[in-house]
Design an enzyme around this catalytic site. Structure first.
Site: not given
Ligand code: UT7
Length: 327
Positions: A114, A254, A284
């Protein structure tokens, strides 16, 4: 005597027509529009039709950038394409683009995920400054939809396809690229990657069944490092350019996640009205995110002649980068 000021002579962008909304994704994986919007700020993204490669999107963006710079493909001295979704492992996507737009110059790809566009801009700036080349086409382009596991809800909702391009050359004195800053931390290679398909894990039936050909991400860890590295890059580039944070007129970050952008601008002390956002419409797009955002910010009049613009990105590697440009 070499050029004093190097800057952007023209910009172009191309987004595939096909829109994939959060509601469309609800039908594919166990997710909701509400979860995606509140956790990421994304409402929809663009995806390419089958058979479309990164060089196809890149060529369209490049031709527009050439037109906006009043140049022809044969005027180019070099093509640098930033991408993590190349048409093929080799040859470079830059060579496919050269052929598609009808240019004759050399070209190569860079891999900085990115952060690819500000990395490539930094290289182009140095090469023009050295006197080696006069006009360089810099592109950030991705067809991420071909590298995503559409069964993995934790990644498939985040990414989109697109391309942005810029022509770099001499500009009026006092304008152009004032400072650039690059960073990388190779100790963090494991938290965001496509593990398979390279020399470390060549593709076999077993690795394909294990999904090693798809984007893998430890989202929470990336999130934390993203905020830290982007704040660092903004501070460093502004300091290198002899300006203060208050002097920034427009921040082009970004576009990974609206929560990351809010945290960065909050911590860096940049008011939200100075920050360009389009993550809601495109998700993204990795290397394509910053050039497309820059293109739209100029088109919408958010960037005007004389504006101090900071482009900032972070991504897999980890890598991070910033460019300070006087428009
Ligand atoms: O360009 C470079 C790259 N990448 C980034 O910048 C991404 C950086 N990270 C993020 O943006 C965030 O960490 C995410 C958007 C990827 C995830 O958000 P989060 O607030 O960190 O959520 P999490 O991974 O802690 O997940 C929370 C819950 C989980 O369930 P449990 O374990 O709490 O029951 C996940 O399984 O949300 C669940 N989950 C979803 N639920 C519905 C994960 N993806 C989804 C989804 N829909 N698409």
């Amino acid at each position: 005597m070499h050029a004093q000021s190097i800057g952007i002579l023209g910009l172009g962008a191309y987004l595939p027509e096909k829109v994939l909304t959060n509601f469309d994704l609800e039908k594919i994986v166990d997710t909701t529009d509400e979860w995606i919007r509140t956790r990421t700020g994304i409402h929809e993204r663009r995806v390419s039709e089958k058979g479309i490669a990164t060089s196809d999107l890149a060529s369209k963006a490049s031709l527009e950038a050439l037109q906006n710079a009043n140049l022809k493909p044969e005027d180019l001295d070099l093509i640098i394409c930033a991408t993590i979704t190349p048409d093929t492992l080799f040859p470079s996507t830059a060579c496919y683009i050269q052929n598609k737009i009808g240019a004759k110059c050399p070209g190569f790809d860079i891999s900085a995920a990115c952060s690819g566009f500000p990395y490539a801009l930094t290289i182009a700036n140095g090469l023009v400054k050295s006197g080696m080349y006069k006009k360089i086409l810099v592109i950030g382009a991705e067809v991420l939809s071909n590298f995503i596991n559409w069964k993995d809800r934790s990644t498939c909702v985040l990414f989109g396809d697109g391309a942005g391009a810029a022509i770099i050359g001499e500009v009026n004195n006092g304008h152009g690229i004032i400072a650039t800053y690059l960073g990388a931390d190779g100790a963090q290679t494991e938290i965001l990657k496509i593990p398979g398909g390279g020399s470390a894990i060549p593709l076999t039936v077993e690795t394909l069944e294990a999904g090693k050909q798809y984007v893998y991400m430890e989202g929470k860890e990336v999130f934390k490092l993203a905020v830290r590295s982007m704040c660092d890059a903004i501070e460093k580039v502004v300091e290198l350019g002899g300006l203060r944070i208050e002097d920034i007129d427009c921040l082009i970050p970004h576009q990974a996640n609206i929560r990351i952008l809010d945290a960065v601008t909050d911590r860096a002390g940049i008011p939200s009205e100075k920050v360009f956002i389009n993550v809601n419409r495109y998700g993204n797009m990795s290397a394509a995110s910053t050039p497309v955002a820059l293109y739209e910010a100029v088109k919408q009049g958010m960037i005007k002649k004389g504006s101090n613009v900071v482009l900032v990105a972070f991504g897999s590697g980890l890598t991070w980068a910033a460019c300070l440009i006087k428009w």
